[in-house]
Design an enzyme around this catalytic site. Structure first.
Site, short mmCIF file in Angstrom:
data_model
loop_
_atom_site.label_atom_id
_atom_site.label_comp_id
_atom_site.label_asym_id
_atom_site.label_seq_id
_atom_site.Cartn_x
_atom_site.Cartn_y
_atom_site.Cartn_z
N HIS A 93 0.85 -1.20 0.00
CA HIS A 93 0.00 0.00 0.00
C HIS A 93 0.89 1.25 0.00
O HIS A 93 1.93 1.27 0.67
CB HIS A 93 -0.92 0.00 1.23
CG HIS A 93 -2.01 1.02 1.12
ND1 HIS A 93 -1.78 2.35 1.36
CD2 HIS A 93 -3.31 0.91 0.76
CE1 HIS A 93 -2.91 3.02 1.15
NE2 HIS A 93 -3.85 2.17 0.78
N GLU B 129 -3.91 2.17 -7.34
CA GLU B 129 -4.29 3.23 -6.40
C GLU B 129 -3.36 4.44 -6.57
O GLU B 129 -2.31 4.50 -5.92
CB GLU B 129 -4.17 2.72 -4.96
CG GLU B 129 -5.10 1.59 -4.63
CD GLU B 129 -5.44 1.58 -3.15
OE1 GLU B 129 -6.63 1.47 -2.84
OE2 GLU B 129 -4.53 1.72 -2.31
P1 PGA Z 1 -9.70 5.77 0.32
O1 PGA Z 1 -8.49 4.74 0.51
O2 PGA Z 1 -10.84 4.97 -0.24
O3 PGA Z 1 -9.95 6.32 1.68
O4 PGA Z 1 -9.22 6.79 -0.66
C1 PGA Z 1 -8.26 3.70 -0.38
C2 PGA Z 1 -7.01 2.97 0.00
O5 PGA Z 1 -6.05 3.62 0.45
O6 PGA Z 1 -6.93 1.74 -0.12
#
Ligand code: PGA
Length: 219
Positions: free
Chosen positions: A93, A142
């Site tokens: 992440h 992401e």
């Molecule tokens: P968010 O986070 O939906 O709060 O933007 C997503 C993530 O970091 O996996």
């Protein structure tokens, strides 16, 4: 279609169980929908138990795991000790890359450890250029600007990245989108042809909001 809930460092043990008790009974078994909930480590055991007792169609996942096996690694949670609790683990992440200095090499080690114990990595990439370790089958695109900002990527661009990554990897890969997914926009992402699901942070913490997003993925 995948819906992965990343609770991050939120919801204590009691709040986690309350969430499962609120959401679990409202979920219908749906072969096309795979729901994964990733609580923090201290809540994992209780969450797993609540899912099993309720017989809910939810998989448990961890938000991370150790790149090492069992041994003298203070503070680490190894894949072998997690294998009876989780089927999935978020790995790489961007919050861990940025705030804890995780490198692509470390992430590859974590991914290998997970696979050694049949835990499926959900490998987070920040762009189509992020390296994807061998044998990874589930990736979450992401972009950093979209995480927790209320400013998601466009569904069209997320679809483009998903398509590019699938072409580069050239094997059976599923790609999720994550970053400010909410009830108001989830449909736009899951309707894109190359997007196989979503990884959701903030918006999944409230059971009713989560259930709205599950509903949106059904049709
Ligand atoms: P968010 O986070 O939906 O709060 O933007 C997503 C993530 O970091 O996996």
């Amino acid at each position: 279609m995948w819906i992965v809930a990343n609770w991050k460092s939120n919801l204590n043990i009691k709040e986690s169980i309350d969430w499962i008790d609120a959401v679990g009974p409202k979920l219908l078994r749906d072969e096309n929908l795979k729901i994964v909930v990733c609580p923090s480590f201290e809540a994992l055991g209780e969450v797993k138990k609540a899912i099993e007792v309720g017989g809910y169609p939810i998989f448990a996942g961890s938000q991370d795991l150790s790149p090492f096996g069992e041994g003298a690694f203070t503070g680490e949670v190894n894949a072998e000790s997690l294998k009876d609790l989780v089927n999935f683990s978020i790995i790489g992440h961007s919050e861990r890359r940025d705030k804890l200095g995780e490198t692509d090499d470390l992430i590859e080690e974590k991914s290998k450890e997970a696979q050694k114990f049949s835990i499926e990595p959900i490998l987070c990439i920040q762009s189509a250029e992020t390296p994807i370790p061998k044998n990874v089958k589930l990736v979450a695109y992401e972009p950093v600007f979209a995480i927790g900002s209320g400013n998601p990527d466009t569904p069209e661009n997320a679809n483009r990245v998903a398509s590019t990554v699938k072409k580069i990897i050239n094997n059976k890969l599923e790609v999720l989108y994550g970053g400010s997914v909410a009830p108001s926009n989830i449909k736009d992402f899951v309707n894109e042809p190359e997007i196989d699901g979503v990884l959701i942070g903030k918006a999944c913490l409230v059971p009713d909001e989560f259930l709205k997003m599950v509903d949106a993925c059904k049709d």
